[in-house]
Design a protein around this motif. Structure first.
Motif, PDB file in Angstrom:
ATOM      1  N   LYS A  86       0.823  -1.214   0.000  1.00 16.82           N
ATOM      2  CA  LYS A  86       0.000   0.000   0.000  1.00 16.82           C
ATOM      3  C   LYS A  86       0.858   1.266   0.000  1.00 16.82           C
ATOM      4  CE  LYS A  86      -1.164   0.195   4.952  1.00 16.82           C
ATOM      5  NZ  LYS A  86      -0.263   1.248   5.420  1.00 16.82           N
ATOM      6  N   SER A  87       2.134   1.134   0.274  1.00 20.34           N
ATOM      7  CA  SER A  87       3.037   2.297   0.282  1.00 20.34           C
ATOM      8  C   SER A  87       4.473   1.783   0.301  1.00 20.34           C
ATOM      9  CB  SER A  87       2.788   3.146   1.533  1.00 20.34           C
ATOM     10  OG  SER A  87       3.000   2.354   2.693  1.00 20.34           O
ATOM     11  N   ALA A  88       5.402   2.694   0.044  1.00 23.09           N
ATOM     12  CA  ALA A  88       6.814   2.327   0.209  1.00 23.09           C
ATOM     13  C   ALA A  88       7.063   1.957   1.667  1.00 23.09           C
ATOM     14  CB  ALA A  88       7.705   3.498  -0.206  1.00 23.09           C
ATOM     15  N   THR A  89       6.421   2.686   2.554  1.00 21.53           N
ATOM     16  CA  THR A  89       6.541   2.408   3.994  1.00 21.53           C
ATOM     17  C   THR A  89       6.171   0.961   4.284  1.00 21.53           C
ATOM     18  OG1 THR A  89       5.943   4.696   4.464  1.00 21.53           O
ATOM     19  CG2 THR A  89       5.655   3.115   6.265  1.00 21.53           C
ATOM     20  N   GLU A  90       5.062   0.503   3.703  1.00 23.37           N
ATOM     21  CA  GLU A  90       4.666  -0.882   3.951  1.00 23.37           C
ATOM     22  C   GLU A  90       5.698  -1.858   3.369  1.00 23.37           C
ATOM     23  OE1 GLU A  90       1.212  -2.803   2.146  1.00 23.37           O
ATOM     24  OE2 GLU A  90       0.772  -3.726   4.080  1.00 23.37           O
ATOM     25  N   HIS A 118      11.849   8.490   8.177  1.00 22.26           N
ATOM     26  CA  HIS A 118      11.352   7.638   9.277  1.00 22.26           C
ATOM     27  C   HIS A 118      10.906   6.258   8.767  1.00 22.26           C
ATOM     28  CE1 HIS A 118      10.317  11.535  11.685  1.00 22.26           C
ATOM     29  NE2 HIS A 118      11.604  11.319  11.576  1.00 22.26           N
ATOM     30  N   SER A 119      10.463   6.215   7.508  1.00 27.84           N
ATOM     31  CA  SER A 119      10.021   4.932   6.935  1.00 27.84           C
ATOM     32  C   SER A 119      11.136   3.916   6.837  1.00 27.84           C
ATOM     33  CB  SER A 119       9.494   5.130   5.515  1.00 27.84           C
ATOM     34  OG  SER A 119       8.382   5.923   5.530  1.00 27.84           O
ATOM     35  N   ASN A 120      12.370   4.410   6.814  1.00 25.38           N
ATOM     36  CA  ASN A 120      13.501   3.465   6.783  1.00 25.38           C
ATOM     37  C   ASN A 120      14.242   3.463   8.122  1.00 25.38           C
ATOM     38  OD1 ASN A 120      15.156   1.498   5.641  1.00 25.38           O
ATOM     39  ND2 ASN A 120      16.600   3.017   4.842  1.00 25.38           N
ATOM     40  N   HIS A 164      18.252   6.117  -1.549  1.00 31.51           N
ATOM     41  CA  HIS A 164      18.940   6.348  -2.837  1.00 31.51           C
ATOM     42  C   HIS A 164      19.086   7.846  -3.087  1.00 31.51           C
ATOM     43  CE1 HIS A 164      19.398   4.551  -7.173  1.00 31.51           C
ATOM     44  NE2 HIS A 164      20.493   5.121  -6.738  1.00 31.51           N
ATOM     45  N   MET A 165      18.097   8.606  -2.556  1.00 27.91           N
ATOM     46  CA  MET A 165      18.172  10.075  -2.680  1.00 27.91           C
ATOM     47  C   MET A 165      17.482  10.655  -1.458  1.00 27.91           C
ATOM     48  SD  MET A 165      16.695  12.404  -5.751  1.00 27.91           S
ATOM     49  CE  MET A 165      16.018  14.008  -5.408  1.00 27.91           C
ATOM     50  N   SER A 166      18.182  11.535  -0.759  1.00 26.44           N
ATOM     51  CA  SER A 166      17.637  12.060   0.500  1.00 26.44           C
ATOM     52  C   SER A 166      16.418  12.943   0.251  1.00 26.44           C
ATOM     53  CB  SER A 166      18.712  12.870   1.217  1.00 26.44           C
ATOM     54  OG  SER A 166      18.119  13.742   2.142  1.00 26.44           O
ATOM     55  N   ILE A 191      17.361  -0.616  -0.627  1.00 29.39           N
ATOM     56  CA  ILE A 191      17.461   0.798  -1.025  1.00 29.39           C
ATOM     57  C   ILE A 191      16.069   1.430  -1.044  1.00 29.39           C
ATOM     58  CG2 ILE A 191      18.220   2.407  -2.816  1.00 29.39           C
ATOM     59  CD1 ILE A 191      20.310   0.353  -3.666  1.00 29.39           C
ATOM     60  N   ASP A 192      15.982   2.595  -0.402  1.00 33.21           N
ATOM     61  CA  ASP A 192      14.738   3.365  -0.399  1.00 33.21           C
ATOM     62  C   ASP A 192      14.815   4.357  -1.565  1.00 33.21           C
ATOM     63  OD1 ASP A 192      12.778   5.235  -0.041  1.00 33.21           O
ATOM     64  OD2 ASP A 192      13.319   5.753   2.018  1.00 33.21           O
ATOM     65  N   GLY A 193      14.091   4.038  -2.639  1.00 36.27           N
ATOM     66  CA  GLY A 193      14.186   4.848  -3.862  1.00 36.27           C
ATOM     67  C   GLY A 193      13.035   5.822  -4.060  1.00 36.27           C
ATOM     68  N   CYS A 194      12.304   6.134  -2.986  1.00 39.59           N
ATOM     69  CA  CYS A 194      11.113   6.998  -3.117  1.00 39.59           C
ATOM     70  C   CYS A 194      11.409   8.307  -3.840  1.00 39.59           C
ATOM     71  CB  CYS A 194      10.554   7.325  -1.734  1.00 39.59           C
ATOM     72  SG  CYS A 194       9.670   5.953  -1.044  1.00 39.59           S
ATOM     73  N   GLN A 195      12.553   8.928  -3.504  1.00 38.03           N
ATOM     74  CA  GLN A 195      12.856  10.231  -4.110  1.00 38.03           C
ATOM     75  C   GLN A 195      13.621  10.087  -5.413  1.00 38.03           C
ATOM     76  OE1 GLN A 195      11.611  13.042  -3.157  1.00 38.03           O
ATOM     77  NE2 GLN A 195      10.782  12.377  -1.198  1.00 38.03           N
ATOM     78  N   TYR A 196      14.298   8.983  -5.597  1.00 37.67           N
ATOM     79  CA  TYR A 196      15.169   8.833  -6.769  1.00 37.67           C
ATOM     80  C   TYR A 196      14.354   8.520  -8.039  1.00 37.67           C
ATOM     81  CZ  TYR A 196      19.091   7.113  -9.588  1.00 37.67           C
ATOM     82  OH  TYR A 196      20.019   6.921 -10.578  1.00 37.67           O
ATOM     83  N   PHE A 214       9.748   1.980  -3.707  1.00 40.50           N
ATOM     84  CA  PHE A 214       9.356   3.336  -4.089  1.00 40.50           C
ATOM     85  C   PHE A 214       7.833   3.438  -4.082  1.00 40.50           C
ATOM     86  CE2 PHE A 214       8.344   2.467  -8.647  1.00 40.50           C
ATOM     87  CZ  PHE A 214       9.056   1.291  -8.853  1.00 40.50           C
ATOM     88  N   SER A 215       7.328   4.666  -4.194  1.00 42.29           N
ATOM     89  CA  SER A 215       5.868   4.817  -4.102  1.00 42.29           C
ATOM     90  C   SER A 215       5.289   5.502  -5.337  1.00 42.29           C
ATOM     91  CB  SER A 215       5.469   5.558  -2.825  1.00 42.29           C
ATOM     92  OG  SER A 215       6.335   6.611  -2.561  1.00 42.29           O
ATOM     93  N   ALA A 216       4.073   5.085  -5.701  1.00 43.40           N
ATOM     94  CA  ALA A 216       3.415   5.564  -6.923  1.00 43.40           C
ATOM     95  C   ALA A 216       3.076   7.047  -6.847  1.00 43.40           C
ATOM     96  CB  ALA A 216       2.135   4.746  -7.158  1.00 43.40           C
ATOM     97  N   HIS A 217       2.715   7.521  -5.651  1.00 46.39           N
ATOM     98  CA  HIS A 217       2.192   8.896  -5.577  1.00 46.39           C
ATOM     99  C   HIS A 217       3.256   9.961  -5.825  1.00 46.39           C
ATOM    100  CE1 HIS A 217       3.669   9.995  -1.475  1.00 46.39           C
ATOM    101  NE2 HIS A 217       3.634   8.687  -1.283  1.00 46.39           N
ATOM    102  N   LYS A 218       4.535   9.568  -5.766  1.00 48.82           N
ATOM    103  CA  LYS A 218       5.585  10.551  -6.069  1.00 48.82           C
ATOM    104  C   LYS A 218       5.936  10.542  -7.563  1.00 48.82           C
ATOM    105  CE  LYS A 218       7.607  10.027  -1.510  1.00 48.82           C
ATOM    106  NZ  LYS A 218       7.217  11.114  -0.644  1.00 48.82           N
ATOM    107  N   LEU A 219       5.302   9.639  -8.300  1.00 50.44           N
ATOM    108  CA  LEU A 219       5.553   9.487  -9.740  1.00 50.44           C
ATOM    109  C   LEU A 219       4.364  10.012 -10.548  1.00 50.44           C
ATOM    110  CD1 LEU A 219       7.114   5.973  -9.491  1.00 50.44           C
ATOM    111  CD2 LEU A 219       8.089   7.752 -10.927  1.00 50.44           C
TER     112      LEU A 219
HETATM  113  C1  LIG Z   1      12.907   9.048   1.142  1.00 49.42           C
HETATM  114  C2  LIG Z   1      11.524   8.582   1.476  1.00 49.42           C
HETATM  115  N1  LIG Z   1      11.343   7.348   1.940  1.00 49.42           N
HETATM  116  C3  LIG Z   1      10.133   6.869   2.253  1.00 49.42           C
HETATM  117  C4  LIG Z   1       9.010   7.656   2.112  1.00 49.42           C
HETATM  118  C5  LIG Z   1       7.691   7.084   2.482  1.00 49.42           C
HETATM  119  O1  LIG Z   1       6.887   6.954   1.352  1.00 49.42           O
HETATM  120  P1  LIG Z   1       5.336   6.579   1.518  1.00 49.42           P
HETATM  121  O2  LIG Z   1       4.762   7.615   2.419  1.00 49.42           O
HETATM  122  O3  LIG Z   1       4.816   6.654   0.136  1.00 49.42           O
HETATM  123  O4  LIG Z   1       5.258   5.258   2.110  1.00 49.42           O
HETATM  124  C6  LIG Z   1       9.134   8.960   1.653  1.00 49.42           C
HETATM  125  C7  LIG Z   1       7.963   9.843   1.552  1.00 49.42           C
HETATM  126  O5  LIG Z   1       8.047  11.042   1.709  1.00 49.42           O
HETATM  127  C8  LIG Z   1      10.432   9.442   1.309  1.00 49.42           C
HETATM  128  O6  LIG Z   1      10.622  10.675   0.874  1.00 49.42           O
END
Ligand SMILES: Cc1ncc(COP(=O)(O)O)c(C=O)c1O
Length: 399
Positions: A86-90, A118-120, A164-166, A191-196, A214-219
């Motif tokens: 449901k999210s990158a967090t999950e 915090h998700s990582n 992967h990207m802060s 690797i947390d690629g949410c921002q990359y 990674f997460s869909a909503h940032k794309l």
């Molecule tokens: C670097 C990074 N990791 C993880 C997350 C968490 O993504 P999500 O809220 O889509 O689970 C974010 C969201 O801002 C993020 O920027």
């Protein structure tokens, strides 16, 4: 022309003067993605995977074709390595739970960094009865201290989990040396690629991580969908994560057996319209070209950076040699929330606070900062307007 893409984002029809600089939190939504989700719910919807009837089998095919497009977008060896959450967090919670269940032993070390979202961090805290968390430091600039990180990889390290990207500084992690040292000690990498992924081409075969999220909503895609890439050897070894429909082979009242492959991680009715929506937003990104997007956004960010840098009252976090799309800063004598409120009156949306990265803020002994982040709908005139508005805010708030 990327400059003309604003018209593909319906939010600007109703908010003509909106200048949006909060893409790092969540990107605005592109028309073709909204259309795909709308059509799915309006004309194509039924539950998938189990239906014999045409509506269900057609949508099942579209859904699995979307998994394939997502897989191709990151150059994954197979769509079988793509798990929907449901999210990158999950996705990270899934990995931490499953590793704790069937890989970690008491006292094993997990290496994180002070740069993490915090998700990582928190998913590793949740399993910290079993593991010991080791954290790599930052340099005084806010960049990752690679020497410290490499020094902390040893025979006790059982996982390295790094962004992967802060999401605070926009700096991109270089994995070359990390991978060499990890290989030496046989340590898997998450690797947390949410921002990359929204900004730069990801070639998962080349990067070769064990887990990537990674997460869909940032794309420019829908919320409620995360993507977890997992290497086949881990898919075979780990899981299940949650129990329920779709992930089972055979169920009795007191026991059950589970599917193999990615299916064992996808319990319950999946985010059907969201997966189809993400595939549409990836088509849009492919049409524009991810390399062109990177070049354009990088030019915009550097343009903003060069102007902000001229102002001695502005402190920018990160050294900017390897940063893109994000600038986080504080202005001498001004609280970041006061700045954001004044900018909001001028229709400029920026993000302020700790950006879900409290360890980073604590490292600098601040409670937060202001963050501007760009997307493909931003223009140089948006930046000029932001810079002028910051100057105006300084005149009002510093006096
Ligand atoms: C670097 C990074 N990791 C993880 C997350 C968490 O993504 P999500 O809220 O889509 O689970 C974010 C969201 O801002 C993020 O920027």
């Amino acid at each position: 022309m990327i400059e003309n893409l604003k018209k593909r984002f319906p939010v600007f029809e109703k908010n003509k003067n909106l200048v949006f600089f909060d893409t790092a939190a969540s990107a605005l939504k592109v028309d073709s993605m909204i259309k795909a989700v709308n059509e799915c719910y309006s004309y194509e919807y039924s539950n998938i995977h189990r239906g014999i009837y045409e509506l269900s089998s057609k949508l099942t095919k579209r859904y699995e074709d979307s998994r394939l497009s997502i897989s191709k977008f990151i150059n994954s060896p197979s769509s079988e390595n793509i798990i929907f959450t449901k999210s990158a967090t999950e996705g990270i919670n899934l990995v931490s739970y499953c590793l704790s269940d069937n890989y970690f032993h008491d006292g094993d070390e997990v290496l994180l960094t002070t740069l993490e979202h915090h998700s990582n961090l928190v998913p590793w805290h949740l399993v910290s009865k079993k593991i010991k968390i080791i954290t790599a430091k930052l340099k005084s600039t806010g960049e990752l201290d690679y020497a410290d990180l490499l020094d902390k990889i040893n025979s006790k390290t059982k996982l390295i989990a790094i962004t992967h990207m802060s999401n605070v500084t926009g700096s991109i992690t270089n994995f070359d040396e990390i991978k060499i040292k990890a290989k030496k000690f046989n340590v898997p990498i998450l690797i947390d690629g949410c921002q990359y992924v929204p900004h730069k081409k990801l070639d998962i075969k080349e990067l070769d991580p064990d887990f990537y999220v990674f997460s869909a909503h940032k794309l420019y895609g829908p919320s409620g969908l995360g993507i977890l890439y997992m290497k086949s050897k881990w898919i075979d070894r780990l899981g299940p994560y949650q129990g329920g429909g779709s992930m089972i082979k055979n169920v009795n009242t007191d026991s059950s057996t589970y599917m193999n492959g990615f299916q064992k991680f996808e319990a319950g009715t999946p985010p059907i319209a969201e997966v189809i929506g993400l595939s549409a937003s990836l088509n849009f990104i492919n049409e524009v070209g991810i390399d062109k997007i990177f070049e354009y956004e990088n030019k915009l960010t550097r343009y903003a950076y060069n102007q902000m840098k001229k102002n001695n009252d502005i402190k920018i976090y990160g050294d900017f040699s390897n940063q893109t799309s994000i600038i986080s800063f504080n202005i001498y004598g001004i609280h970041f929330n006061d700045l954001a409120m004044l900018l909001d009156k001028k229709n400029i949306a920026i993000r302020t606070g700790h950006h879900c990265a409290q360890p980073f803020m604590k490292n600098f002994k601040i409670s937060g900062n202001a963050r501007m982040s760009v997307g493909i709908y931003n223009t140089t005139s948006d930046i000029d307007y932001l810079i002028n508005s910051i100057e105006e805010a300084k005149t009002i708030l510093q006096s």
